[in-house]
Motif scaffolding. Structure first.
Motif, PDB file in Angstrom:
ATOM      1  N   LEU A   1       0.796  -1.222   0.000  1.00  0.00           N
ATOM      2  CA  LEU A   1       0.000   0.000   0.000  1.00  0.00           C
ATOM      3  C   LEU A   1       0.833   1.280   0.000  1.00  0.00           C
ATOM      4  O   LEU A   1       0.432   2.274  -0.626  1.00  0.00           O
ATOM      5  CB  LEU A   1      -0.952  -0.007   1.202  1.00  0.00           C
ATOM      6  CG  LEU A   1      -2.113   0.994   1.180  1.00  0.00           C
ATOM      7  CD1 LEU A   1      -3.003   0.753  -0.039  1.00  0.00           C
ATOM      8  CD2 LEU A   1      -2.932   0.887   2.468  1.00  0.00           C
ATOM      9  N   PRO A   2       2.001   1.308   0.679  1.00  0.00           N
ATOM     10  CA  PRO A   2       2.807   2.539   0.652  1.00  0.00           C
ATOM     11  C   PRO A   2       3.167   3.012  -0.755  1.00  0.00           C
ATOM     12  O   PRO A   2       3.371   4.217  -0.961  1.00  0.00           O
ATOM     13  CB  PRO A   2       4.057   2.155   1.446  1.00  0.00           C
ATOM     14  CG  PRO A   2       3.579   1.115   2.394  1.00  0.00           C
ATOM     15  CD  PRO A   2       2.567   0.323   1.617  1.00  0.00           C
ATOM     16  N   PHE A   3       3.253   2.093  -1.720  1.00  0.00           N
ATOM     17  CA  PHE A   3       3.560   2.516  -3.089  1.00  0.00           C
ATOM     18  C   PHE A   3       2.438   3.382  -3.667  1.00  0.00           C
ATOM     19  O   PHE A   3       2.690   4.309  -4.437  1.00  0.00           O
ATOM     20  CB  PHE A   3       3.803   1.290  -3.976  1.00  0.00           C
ATOM     21  CG  PHE A   3       5.153   0.689  -3.801  1.00  0.00           C
ATOM     22  CD1 PHE A   3       6.266   1.237  -4.418  1.00  0.00           C
ATOM     23  CD2 PHE A   3       5.338  -0.426  -2.990  1.00  0.00           C
ATOM     24  CE1 PHE A   3       7.529   0.684  -4.247  1.00  0.00           C
ATOM     25  CE2 PHE A   3       6.581  -0.980  -2.806  1.00  0.00           C
ATOM     26  CZ  PHE A   3       7.683  -0.417  -3.438  1.00  0.00           C
ATOM     27  N   TRP A   4       1.195   3.061  -3.314  1.00  0.00           N
ATOM     28  CA  TRP A   4       0.071   3.872  -3.786  1.00  0.00           C
ATOM     29  C   TRP A   4       0.170   5.295  -3.236  1.00  0.00           C
ATOM     30  O   TRP A   4       0.045   6.271  -3.983  1.00  0.00           O
ATOM     31  CB  TRP A   4      -1.241   3.223  -3.364  1.00  0.00           C
ATOM     32  CG  TRP A   4      -2.460   4.073  -3.656  1.00  0.00           C
ATOM     33  CD1 TRP A   4      -3.047   4.974  -2.822  1.00  0.00           C
ATOM     34  CD2 TRP A   4      -3.183   4.128  -4.881  1.00  0.00           C
ATOM     35  NE1 TRP A   4      -4.106   5.586  -3.433  1.00  0.00           N
ATOM     36  CE2 TRP A   4      -4.213   5.078  -4.714  1.00  0.00           C
ATOM     37  CE3 TRP A   4      -3.068   3.459  -6.095  1.00  0.00           C
ATOM     38  CZ2 TRP A   4      -5.122   5.374  -5.713  1.00  0.00           C
ATOM     39  CZ3 TRP A   4      -3.987   3.749  -7.098  1.00  0.00           C
ATOM     40  CH2 TRP A   4      -4.991   4.697  -6.903  1.00  0.00           C
ATOM     41  N   TYR A   5       0.407   5.410  -1.945  1.00  0.00           N
ATOM     42  CA  TYR A   5       0.479   6.741  -1.331  1.00  0.00           C
ATOM     43  C   TYR A   5       1.758   7.474  -1.704  1.00  0.00           C
ATOM     44  O   TYR A   5       1.814   8.699  -1.624  1.00  0.00           O
ATOM     45  CB  TYR A   5       0.351   6.610   0.188  1.00  0.00           C
ATOM     46  CG  TYR A   5      -1.065   6.351   0.611  1.00  0.00           C
ATOM     47  CD1 TYR A   5      -1.974   7.399   0.761  1.00  0.00           C
ATOM     48  CD2 TYR A   5      -1.518   5.054   0.836  1.00  0.00           C
ATOM     49  CE1 TYR A   5      -3.291   7.172   1.115  1.00  0.00           C
ATOM     50  CE2 TYR A   5      -2.835   4.801   1.190  1.00  0.00           C
ATOM     51  CZ  TYR A   5      -3.720   5.865   1.332  1.00  0.00           C
ATOM     52  OH  TYR A   5      -5.030   5.633   1.673  1.00  0.00           O
ATOM     53  N   LEU A   6       2.777   6.745  -2.130  1.00  0.00           N
ATOM     54  CA  LEU A   6       4.002   7.395  -2.596  1.00  0.00           C
ATOM     55  C   LEU A   6       3.730   8.241  -3.836  1.00  0.00           C
ATOM     56  O   LEU A   6       4.333   9.306  -4.033  1.00  0.00           O
ATOM     57  CB  LEU A   6       5.063   6.338  -2.903  1.00  0.00           C
ATOM     58  CG  LEU A   6       6.424   6.855  -3.374  1.00  0.00           C
ATOM     59  CD1 LEU A   6       7.114   7.640  -2.255  1.00  0.00           C
ATOM     60  CD2 LEU A   6       7.306   5.686  -3.823  1.00  0.00           C
ATOM     61  N   PHE A   7       2.789   7.798  -4.658  1.00  0.00           N
ATOM     62  CA  PHE A   7       2.484   8.503  -5.904  1.00  0.00           C
ATOM     63  C   PHE A   7       1.185   9.307  -5.843  1.00  0.00           C
ATOM     64  O   PHE A   7       1.053  10.325  -6.525  1.00  0.00           O
ATOM     65  CB  PHE A   7       2.402   7.505  -7.066  1.00  0.00           C
ATOM     66  CG  PHE A   7       3.710   6.853  -7.381  1.00  0.00           C
ATOM     67  CD1 PHE A   7       4.687   7.534  -8.084  1.00  0.00           C
ATOM     68  CD2 PHE A   7       3.980   5.558  -6.951  1.00  0.00           C
ATOM     69  CE1 PHE A   7       5.902   6.937  -8.373  1.00  0.00           C
ATOM     70  CE2 PHE A   7       5.184   4.947  -7.237  1.00  0.00           C
ATOM     71  CZ  PHE A   7       6.155   5.639  -7.950  1.00  0.00           C
ATOM     72  N   TYR A   8       0.234   8.857  -5.020  1.00  0.00           N
ATOM     73  CA  TYR A   8      -1.093   9.473  -5.059  1.00  0.00           C
ATOM     74  C   TYR A   8      -1.531  10.093  -3.727  1.00  0.00           C
ATOM     75  O   TYR A   8      -2.639  10.619  -3.642  1.00  0.00           O
ATOM     76  CB  TYR A   8      -2.135   8.448  -5.503  1.00  0.00           C
ATOM     77  CG  TYR A   8      -1.853   7.888  -6.880  1.00  0.00           C
ATOM     78  CD1 TYR A   8      -2.052   8.682  -8.013  1.00  0.00           C
ATOM     79  CD2 TYR A   8      -1.373   6.595  -7.039  1.00  0.00           C
ATOM     80  CE1 TYR A   8      -1.785   8.178  -9.277  1.00  0.00           C
ATOM     81  CE2 TYR A   8      -1.109   6.093  -8.308  1.00  0.00           C
ATOM     82  CZ  TYR A   8      -1.312   6.884  -9.415  1.00  0.00           C
ATOM     83  OH  TYR A   8      -1.041   6.388 -10.658  1.00  0.00           O
ATOM     84  N   GLY A   9      -0.708  10.058  -2.706  1.00  0.00           N
ATOM     85  CA  GLY A   9      -1.081  10.636  -1.430  1.00  0.00           C
ATOM     86  C   GLY A   9      -0.729  12.107  -1.342  1.00  0.00           C
ATOM     87  O   GLY A   9      -0.178  12.709  -2.273  1.00  0.00           O
ATOM     88  N   SER A  10      -1.056  12.696  -0.208  1.00  0.00           N
ATOM     89  CA  SER A  10      -0.659  14.075   0.041  1.00  0.00           C
ATOM     90  C   SER A  10       0.851  14.142   0.204  1.00  0.00           C
ATOM     91  O   SER A  10       1.526  13.108   0.276  1.00  0.00           O
ATOM     92  CB  SER A  10      -1.345  14.575   1.319  1.00  0.00           C
ATOM     93  OG  SER A  10      -0.865  13.862   2.450  1.00  0.00           O
TER      94      SER A  10
END
Length: 383
Positions: free
Chosen positions: A294-303
């Motif tokens: 999941l951290p990969f998703w937030y690495l690109f799409y998170g705040s």
């Protein structure tokens, strides 16, 4: 909410990295441990079920051991290939190799555990070495391990070998498994007398007969698919001294020949490794996904804050994975760059194994089937 989650996750991985850096340094390699010749006899007990590919090389590597006296007891466990013929041929040429054959499996036993139990009955030594029929030993591997055991005055020494693999993805899956194994089991704690954390590696377990008999031997583990780990835990729980070391240069085993065999083999131990708990199974799968995928998703799409925390988390995971790969394998360290793929592969393998085990309500191993309910009841009664 996600920011709080990743702050906690970041703290968890900081703790893991610190644990790894301190823990792995406490694990000794015996590849260059001093050799001191001993006349002490060691009984090597090997179960063999359809092992025609490897058994001859294993036996010859044991026969070639230097500076130590061995008797090798090879138990042919209902093999349907050429295993028996190979064993009989080798035993006819070497007087210190004893061959015996099991033709049927008694109720209430796993095949490997029963074979080891029967092999011990033929052993003459006060030192028992349990190993597998596909392990290859350098000519000084056993004497180094024995000398280390005597020097530290322990009752049980278990050795992590080099796990040989041919393909990139198989190496990745193995190294990732060892990474997860390390932060779940913390094997370095086996070397601390004050810790109750025990460890056992099936490729090499050298134990005194007194300790083995006292903890109940394989009869007490007769329905444990994770018999190696369980034996190590029994030793520690019984307040015997234990030692965990590595020998990546002098002991080698092909854990699985390919990914398909790895997937199949994992079916045997997956649920047992999670203590037959559905909660633990769900937690293991979601935990890997949430903390490493999941951290990969937030690495690109998170705040921006989520991106920073995710990036730091992934850096820490990579660092911990690099440490375990360095100490537990001979694979090139650049292989760690593939860990996102390996984590997905591991989640697939674990999910597949658990679903198959739970839907079939049994495990299948080496042409034998064992009831899941029976295994769970035995585990609860003997843990």
């Amino acid at each position: 909410m996600m920011i709080l989650f990743y702050i906690l996750l970041l703290g968890f991985w900081i703790w893991i990295v610190v644990e790894f850096l301190r823990g792995f340094k406490a694990i000794e390699s015996i590849d260059h441990y001093p050799i001191s010749e001993t006349s002490q006899l060691v009984s090597v007990v090997i179960p063999a079920k359809d092992e025609e590919r490897h058994i001859k090389e294993t036996l010859l590597s044991l026969i070639a051991q230097e500076n130590i006296a061995l008797e090798v007891i090879i138990v042919n466990d209902r093999s349907t290939d050429r295993t028996k013929q190979i064993i009989d041929d080798v035993s006819s040429r070497y007087s210190n190799v004893k061959a015996t054959t099991i033709t049927s499996l008694p109720e209430g036993w796993l095949g490997k555990n029963h074979a080891l139990y029967k092999g011990v009955q033929l052993a003459r030594s006060n030192y028992l070495l349990f190993t597998d029929a596909d392990v290859v030993f350098h000519k000084t591997a056993l004497v180094r391990a024995f000398n280390n055991m005597v020097t530290y005055g322990v009752d049980h020494i278990t050795v992590a070998p080099h796990l040989k693999a041919s393909s990139f993805f198989l190496k990745g899956l193995i190294s990732y498994f060892l990474f997860g194994f390390s932060y779940l089991n913390k094997p370095w704690k086996a070397n601390k007398p004050s810790s109750k954390q025990g460890i056992g590696i099936g490729a090499f377990q050298l134990i005194t007969r007194n300790c083995y008999t006292s903890v109940g031997g394989h009869e007490r583990l007769r329905l444990r698919p994770d018999d190696d780990l369980a034996l190590g835990q029994l030793v520690k729980n019984s307040n015997y001294k234990q030692r965990f070391v590595t020998s990546l240069q002098r002991i080698t085993v092909e854990w699985y020949p390919d990914l398909q065999a790895a997937f199949k083999g994992f079916e045997k131990n997956a649920f047992a490794g999670l203590k037959y708990s559905y909660f633990m199974a769900v937690l293991a799968i979601t935990g890997v996904f949430a903390s490493q995928i999941l951290p990969f998703w937030y690495l690109f799409y998170g705040s921006s804050t989520e991106q920073l925390l995710s990036g730091l988390t992934l850096l820490l995971v990579t660092s911990a994975y690099t440490v375990s790969t360095f100490y537990f394998t001979r694979y090139p360290l650049w292989i760690v760059v593939g860990w996102p793929l390996f984590s997905l592969l591991f989640v697939y393998m674990l999910t597949r194994a658990l679903l198959l085990t739970m839907t079939r309500k049994e495990i299948s191993w080496r042409d034998s089937r064992y009831s899941l309910d029976e295994l769970k009841i035995f585990y609860k009664n003997t843990k």
